[in-house]
Design a protein around this motif. Sequence first.
Motif, mmCIF file in Angstrom:
data_model
loop_
_atom_site.group_PDB
_atom_site.id
_atom_site.type_symbol
_atom_site.label_atom_id
_atom_site.label_comp_id
_atom_site.label_asym_id
_atom_site.label_seq_id
_atom_site.Cartn_x
_atom_site.Cartn_y
_atom_site.Cartn_z
ATOM 1 N N ILE A 58 0.814 -0.959 0.176
ATOM 2 C CA ILE A 58 0.068 -0.173 0.187
ATOM 3 C C ILE A 58 0.747 1.281 -0.028
ATOM 4 C CG2 ILE A 58 -1.735 1.184 1.215
ATOM 5 C CD1 ILE A 58 -2.572 -1.369 0.102
ATOM 6 N N VAL A 59 0.861 2.064 -1.003
ATOM 7 C CA VAL A 59 1.534 3.297 -1.041
ATOM 8 C C VAL A 59 0.884 4.600 -0.963
ATOM 9 C CG1 VAL A 59 3.208 2.019 -2.540
ATOM 10 C CG2 VAL A 59 1.331 3.208 -3.613
ATOM 11 N N GLY A 60 -0.419 4.376 -0.786
ATOM 12 C CA GLY A 60 -1.317 5.659 -0.732
ATOM 13 C C GLY A 60 -2.879 5.175 -0.392
ATOM 14 N N LEU A 61 -3.725 6.138 -0.057
ATOM 15 C CA LEU A 61 -4.881 5.869 0.143
ATOM 16 C C LEU A 61 -5.869 7.393 0.231
ATOM 17 C CD1 LEU A 61 -6.103 6.352 3.473
ATOM 18 C CD2 LEU A 61 -3.744 5.794 3.455
ATOM 19 N N TYR A 62 -7.124 7.035 -0.006
ATOM 20 C CA TYR A 62 -8.021 8.205 0.015
ATOM 21 C C TYR A 62 -9.181 7.942 0.638
ATOM 22 C CZ TYR A 62 -11.056 7.256 -3.872
ATOM 23 O OH TYR A 62 -12.098 6.636 -4.431
ATOM 24 N N ILE A 63 -9.880 8.691 1.453
ATOM 25 C CA ILE A 63 -11.092 8.820 1.952
ATOM 26 C C ILE A 63 -12.087 9.883 1.149
ATOM 27 C CG2 ILE A 63 -10.153 8.214 4.404
ATOM 28 C CD1 ILE A 63 -10.777 10.880 5.480
ATOM 29 N N LEU A 64 -13.292 9.376 1.312
ATOM 30 C CA LEU A 64 -14.356 10.135 0.660
ATOM 31 C C LEU A 64 -15.547 10.058 1.474
ATOM 32 C CD1 LEU A 64 -15.445 11.614 -2.068
ATOM 33 C CD2 LEU A 64 -16.070 9.291 -2.994
ATOM 34 N N HIS A 65 -16.287 11.082 1.634
ATOM 35 C CA HIS A 65 -17.343 11.386 2.565
ATOM 36 C C HIS A 65 -18.159 12.350 2.205
ATOM 37 C CE1 HIS A 65 -13.929 13.209 4.542
ATOM 38 N NE2 HIS A 65 -14.891 14.100 5.001
ATOM 39 N N PRO A 66 -19.398 12.448 2.809
ATOM 40 C CA PRO A 66 -20.275 13.665 2.541
ATOM 41 C C PRO A 66 -19.366 14.924 3.283
ATOM 42 C CG PRO A 66 -21.627 11.956 3.225
ATOM 43 C CD PRO A 66 -20.490 11.417 3.234
ATOM 44 N N ASN A 67 -19.374 16.150 2.767
ATOM 45 C CA ASN A 67 -18.986 17.482 3.309
ATOM 46 C C ASN A 67 -20.062 17.896 4.237
ATOM 47 O OD1 ASN A 67 -16.808 19.163 3.532
ATOM 48 N ND2 ASN A 67 -18.148 20.584 2.468
ATOM 49 N N ASN A 68 -21.359 17.523 3.963
ATOM 50 C CA ASN A 68 -22.393 18.243 4.755
ATOM 51 C C ASN A 68 -23.537 17.178 4.761
ATOM 52 O OD1 ASN A 68 -23.882 20.005 6.407
ATOM 53 N ND2 ASN A 68 -22.618 21.505 5.512
ATOM 54 N N VAL A 69 -24.712 17.605 5.368
ATOM 55 C CA VAL A 69 -25.743 16.766 5.469
ATOM 56 C C VAL A 69 -26.940 17.486 4.591
ATOM 57 C CG1 VAL A 69 -25.106 15.806 7.613
ATOM 58 C CG2 VAL A 69 -26.688 17.661 7.658
ATOM 59 N N GLY A 70 -28.069 16.928 4.578
ATOM 60 C CA GLY A 70 -29.404 17.321 4.179
ATOM 61 C C GLY A 70 -29.234 17.854 2.497
ATOM 62 N N ARG A 71 -29.610 18.939 2.574
ATOM 63 C CA ARG A 71 -29.624 19.880 1.432
ATOM 64 C C ARG A 71 -28.167 19.980 0.632
ATOM 65 N NH1 ARG A 71 -34.857 21.505 0.937
ATOM 66 N NH2 ARG A 71 -35.875 21.592 2.915
ATOM 67 N N CYS A 72 -27.361 20.083 1.613
ATOM 68 C CA CYS A 72 -25.948 20.018 1.050
ATOM 69 C C CYS A 72 -24.961 18.577 1.138
ATOM 70 C CB CYS A 72 -24.908 20.912 1.974
ATOM 71 S SG CYS A 72 -25.722 22.572 1.625
ATOM 72 N N GLY A 73 -26.089 17.336 1.473
ATOM 73 C CA GLY A 73 -25.542 16.239 1.224
ATOM 74 C C GLY A 73 -24.959 15.552 0.062
ATOM 75 N N HIS A 74 -25.015 16.366 -1.158
ATOM 76 C CA HIS A 74 -24.565 15.774 -2.507
ATOM 77 C C HIS A 74 -23.176 16.568 -2.646
ATOM 78 C CE1 HIS A 74 -26.179 20.127 -3.002
ATOM 79 N NE2 HIS A 74 -25.360 20.327 -3.806
ATOM 80 N N ILE A 75 -22.588 17.091 -1.776
ATOM 81 C CA ILE A 75 -21.284 17.574 -1.802
ATOM 82 C C ILE A 75 -20.312 16.834 -1.062
ATOM 83 C CG2 ILE A 75 -19.657 19.502 -1.451
ATOM 84 C CD1 ILE A 75 -22.180 21.572 -1.460
ATOM 85 N N CYS A 76 -19.332 16.318 -1.715
ATOM 86 C CA CYS A 76 -18.529 15.300 -0.721
ATOM 87 C C CYS A 76 -17.081 16.010 -0.758
ATOM 88 C CB CYS A 76 -18.145 14.179 -1.677
ATOM 89 S SG CYS A 76 -17.503 14.172 -3.347
ATOM 90 N N ASN A 77 -16.280 15.369 0.183
ATOM 91 C CA ASN A 77 -14.903 15.880 0.691
ATOM 92 C C ASN A 77 -14.338 14.638 0.602
ATOM 93 O OD1 ASN A 77 -12.941 16.410 3.248
ATOM 94 N ND2 ASN A 77 -13.568 18.207 2.278
ATOM 95 N N ALA A 78 -12.740 14.846 0.342
ATOM 96 C CA ALA A 78 -11.784 13.728 0.481
ATOM 97 C C ALA A 78 -10.494 14.276 0.962
ATOM 98 C CB ALA A 78 -11.597 13.346 -1.057
ATOM 99 N N SER A 79 -9.748 13.315 1.445
ATOM 100 C CA SER A 79 -8.441 13.471 1.823
ATOM 101 C C SER A 79 -7.631 12.285 1.200
ATOM 102 C CB SER A 79 -8.416 13.547 3.369
ATOM 103 O OG SER A 79 -9.096 14.416 4.189
ATOM 104 N N TYR A 80 -6.409 12.748 1.089
ATOM 105 C CA TYR A 80 -5.534 11.816 0.300
ATOM 106 C C TYR A 80 -4.121 11.748 1.157
ATOM 107 C CZ TYR A 80 -8.727 13.207 -3.224
ATOM 108 O OH TYR A 80 -9.793 13.540 -4.053
ATOM 109 N N ALA A 81 -3.506 10.595 1.088
ATOM 110 C CA ALA A 81 -2.220 10.434 1.864
ATOM 111 C C ALA A 81 -1.399 9.504 1.019
ATOM 112 C CB ALA A 81 -2.531 9.995 3.286
#
Length: 159
Positions: A58-81
């Motif tokens: 394993i040389v890298g990874l990322y996480i992906l999840h909602p950036n907010n909830v409800g009416r803004c739940g269609h926006i996601c956020n991610a982090s990379y390492a």
Amino acid sequence: MIIRKYEEKDIHMMTEIWNEVVEDGIAFPQEDLLDDVLGREFFESQSYTGVAEDDGQIVGLYILHPNNVGRCGHICNASYAVSSKCRGQHIGEKLVLYCLSKGKELGFRVLQFNAVVESNVHARHLYERLGFVQLGTIPGGFRMKDGHYENICPYYHTL
């Protein structure tokens, strides 16, 4: 190199790579390190966690999840390492491209980065080259490991 969904056997190495970035204190907002138990819980709690695997490592990874909830739940956020031993090999770029595709597949409409540190020029150049748009600058929005504050630059990309 392949990018795939993480598996249980990957947790230890993922946790080590994640902790490297946290310990650097110049990119992630987290301050607490993960052990394998906390890492498992953290990575399982994401909408998607992907890893970059090269020759069985394993040389890298990322996480992906909602950036907010409800009416803004269609926006996601991610982090990379990316492992410090493997930086400069375009692994981060491959992770971001895969993440954009996965976010769309999961039904998100926008990928937003809340806190890209202004001095993280390599990440910023990558994001801009891949079509991310900077939303502005938040003065002193990130406390660096040494205690001084740097500006952060939020970015977004339509999926």
